[in-house]
Design an enzyme around this catalytic site. Structure first.
Site, PDB file in Angstrom:
ATOM      1  N   GLU A  56       1.636  -0.436  -5.094  1.00  0.00           N
ATOM      2  CA  GLU A  56       0.749   1.075  -5.246  1.00  0.00           C
ATOM      3  C   GLU A  56       1.751   1.993  -5.471  1.00  0.00           C
ATOM      4  O   GLU A  56       2.236   2.440  -4.679  1.00  0.00           O
ATOM      5  CB  GLU A  56      -0.398   1.050  -4.269  1.00  0.00           C
ATOM      6  CG  GLU A  56      -1.043   2.123  -4.600  1.00  0.00           C
ATOM      7  CD  GLU A  56      -2.232   2.507  -3.574  1.00  0.00           C
ATOM      8  OE1 GLU A  56      -3.217   2.702  -3.828  1.00  0.00           O
ATOM      9  OE2 GLU A  56      -1.657   2.434  -2.343  1.00  0.00           O
ATOM     10  N   ASP A  89       0.835  -1.165  -0.060  1.00  0.00           N
ATOM     11  CA  ASP A  89       0.157  -0.062  -0.188  1.00  0.00           C
ATOM     12  C   ASP A  89       0.793   1.258  -0.033  1.00  0.00           C
ATOM     13  O   ASP A  89       1.946   1.364   0.532  1.00  0.00           O
ATOM     14  CB  ASP A  89      -0.862   0.200   1.293  1.00  0.00           C
ATOM     15  CG  ASP A  89      -1.909   1.209   1.260  1.00  0.00           C
ATOM     16  OD1 ASP A  89      -2.696   1.298   0.429  1.00  0.00           O
ATOM     17  OD2 ASP A  89      -1.616   1.883   2.300  1.00  0.00           O
TER      18      ASP A  89
END
Length: 702
Positions: free
Chosen positions: A386, A349
């Site tokens: 990401e 993330d």
């Protein structure tokens, strides 16, 4: 001299026989006769081990560690006679302000960052006792799980079809029909659905221990409690979320999680974890002191010159990931989940933060990313980034990948959404996405496997909402509809929200089919989101992070209600598995003829070999060999305009003819063939491609 010399003499502290412990491994480790504890703090002037009776708040003992139990910045003690099944533990730390320990809190009992299991949040939704000075408690779990010969399926990346899912939301709805809804055991019960869908990889939203009551508040709009439902705020990186386990109250969350992984592997399904190493639950200077802040604030976090927190995560703090101590913790964590839980890979993330230096600047050669890419234990893991963060660092296509990291392809999402809603002039951009995004990855020697193709994810509209709402409807979040992105690139097909209009409902269904077919045809790694295969809706909410209710839970009644969409999705996934030309690991060579006189990828328009990049039509042929080595050619066309278009198909050499594998303009069951090919289409006459429709044709012998 007679008698035995005790090479390892013990002494008594607080009624327990102890001796200086081993500094590695960190955490609590069972050793002959007792338990070894080891913890790092570069600012501590004193550390005490605090023991509690298991499953109670009753303190057993507090053991102040002599300075002689410290080697460098690591404090370690072995406690003899301590039964691993009878205690929980934490640490009390004092620190000197002059030495950087300004945020040490001697009143707090801190959680061990390496705790392999955490109690105190055993049952999901049980409100915490905020007056408890030891809110989270580490404990030791036995290493006796029988893996029964389990091993990773080791699926080639280009063959993956990823399913992003929330462990609790997947089965929490009453309609799930599982004995233990909302748990790891519930996921295990629903594996047949994943198999029928053709999924061979699940990506789990955060399962590291977190507090669902973080920033919780009564919601005056819904009357319910807003919660940290998604879990992107880690408490302990080495412990599975106890509240996701039916057996959490018995401390069996580790075994239940392992049983889920073993069951998924036995069905050929890999398991990826969405991991959050960019920040922790402690937030900024106003947040709670739980672990890292009280141990060594300046090591674990990026701090401004005046001692406050850089916030590149948007969540209050940013982990100092390229500090050697923190870097080793992250690597140790990844190795632990691979070795101990048989995890197949990780999605990082806000991974751009992992490439920042201690002052927030982007690094050209980030040590953490390089180490993870080269680590021998992680050698076969899928690593997915990401490639952006909340601080504005956007590295899509240029993420420091070291030949190992794939990326969530945000350009695929945005440009396919634009094309889906009928934006003009997008055909060329979508063609690039269909080809595996060579504009992003070819220059660095990466193939289509670097691109995780997605149209929707947990963060944003569901696929059904993408074709049902022009704008976000986040009022239930109690933030004045100001949260969530405004750049949704959605289109409601003429009516905002739910409608009984049959023509609008039909168009929305066709649009969802178009999106799914595009995702399965495009080179790269496709990712579906939990429930998109059966028309799950969040009522237009594009930021449902705070709702533990039916807005986020998968309603299994949709299997029947939207059976046509589910059937189409199943068959579309099957088509991808059936045809290797859709799963190539390398970008196509423009000058190479792959099969039947066709290059690997060729572009067309209304006429063969004549693409119109400014139109609302994209058409392509994909050529190569099938699984038996025989020539294979597929033709794909997508018309996002309001008018049907007559399409002239490329000629095929005899005895091949075009046959229809999918046509979203047709009603079910003619929208997609059961066996990968359907009725013959004459190659000598134009083919009518309906408005807002797409087709996939297969070159087959007569």
């Amino acid at each position: 001299m007679s008698g035995r010399i005790d090479l390892y003499p013990t002494e008594e502290i607080a009624g327990w026989q102890v001796r200086p412990g081993r500094v590695v491994p960190y955490g609590a480790t069972v050793v002959p006769g007792g338990v070894n504890f080891s913890i790092f703090s570069g600012v501590a002037t004193g550390i005490s081990l605090v023991l509690f009776e298991k499953d109670t708040r009753k303190q057993m003992a507090e053991l102040p560690l002599p300075d002689s139990y410290r080697i460098g910045d690591v404090w370690a003690v072995t406690v003899f006679g301590l039964d691993p099944e009878t205690f929980e533990y934490g640490f009390r730390v004092t620190g000197s302000v002059a030495e950087g320990g300004a945020r040490c809190d001697a009143e707090a009992v801190l959680l061990d960052p390496r705790a392999r299991a955490i109690s105190g949040r055993d049952v999901w939704g049980t409100p915490p006792d905020w007056s408890d000075p030891f809110h989270y408690r580490g404990f030791v779990v036995p290493d006796d799980f029988d893996w029964r010969g389990d091993k990773s399926p080791e699926i080639a990346s280009e063959d993956l079809v990823i399913y992003e899912m929330h462990v609790r939301g997947f089965t929490r709805h009453d309609s799930s029909g599982v004995p233990h809804p909302g748990t790891y055991a519930g996921v295990t019960e629903k594996i047949p659905h994943l198999k029928a869908l053709g999924i061979n990889c699940v990506e789990l939203l955060p399962v590291f221990e977190f507090d669902e009551f973080e920033l919780s508040r009564p919601n005056p709009v819904t009357g319910e409690m807003n919660m940290n439902y998604w879990g992107y705020s880690t408490v302990g990186f080495f412990a599975p979320k106890a509240g996701y386990a039916a057996t959490g109250v018995a401390g069996m969350q580790c075994d239940e999680f392992k049983n889920m992984v073993r069951a998924l592997h036995s069905e050929g399904i890999e398991v990826l974890l969405d991991v959050v190493f960019n920040h922790t639950c402690e937030g900024d200077h106003r947040g709670p002191t739980i672990s890292f802040r009280g141990l060594d604030d300046r090591t674990y976090y990026m701090l401004t010159p005046d001692g406050y927190y850089y916030n590149f995560s948007g969540c209050g703090n940013s982990l100092n990931c390229n500090n050697p101590v923190v870097r080793e913790m992250v690597l140790e964590c990844l190795r632990f989940w691979v070795a101990e839980y048989h995890i197949d890979g990780f999605r990082f993330d806000a991974a751009a933060i992992l490439g920042r230096d201690p002052w927030g600047g982007p690094m050209s050669n980030p040590p953490l990313l390089e180490s993870a890419a080269a680590d021998p234990v992680l050698k076969k893991c899928k690593l997915i980034a990401e490639a952006w963060d909340a601080g504005g660092l956007y590295l899509l296509g240029s993420f420091p990948n070291y030949g190992r990291f794939a990326e969530w392809n945000g350009k695929f999402r945005d440009e396919v959404r634009d094309f889906l809603r009928g934006e003009p002039g997008m055909a060329g951009s979508v063609a690039c996405r269909l080809a595996g995004s060579p504009d992003l990855y070819e220059h660095s020697g990466r193939g289509p496997r670097a691109s995780i193709n997605f149209i929707t994810c947990h963060d944003g509209f569901t696929l059904r909402d993408l074709v049902s709402y022009n704008g976000k409807h986040n009022d239930a979040n109690d933030e004045g509809n100001c949260d969530g992105i405004d750049d949704n690139r959605s289109w409601n097909c003429g009516v905002e929200g739910e409608t009984a209009d049959a023509s609008v409902r039909s168009l929305r269904l066709r649009q969802q089919k178009n999106a799914i077919l595009c995702l399965m045809v495009a080179r790269g790694i496709p990712m579906l989101v939990m429930g998109d295969e059966m028309g799950r809706t969040q009522g237009g909410n594009n930021n449902a992070y705070c709702h533990d209710n039916a807005r986020n839970w998968l309603d299994w009644g949709l299997v029947e209600e939207h059976s046509e969409l589910l059937r189409f999705c199943q068959k579309a996934v099957a088509l991808r598995h059936l045809h290797p030309v859709l799963r190539q690991p390398k970008h196509p060579r423009a000058d190479a003829h792959a099969a039947l006189g066709f290059p690997e990828i060729a572009w067309h328009g209304k006429k063969p070999w004549q693409p119109d990049w400014q139109s609302r039509l994209v058409a392509a042929t994909f050529a190569g060999a099938d699984s038996d080595g025989k020539p294979e050619v597929l033709y794909y066309a997508w018309n996002t305009g309001w008018e049907a278009e007559w399409i002239a198909l490329p000629d095929l050499p005899p005895p091949f003819r075009w046959r229809v594998a999918a046509n979203t303009g047709c009603p079910s069951p003619d929208d997609i063939a059961s066996c990968g090919c359907g009725g013959e289409v004459s190659f000598s006459a134009p083919f009518l491609l309906g408005s807002r429709s797409s087709v996939l044709l297969v070159a087959a012998k007569e």
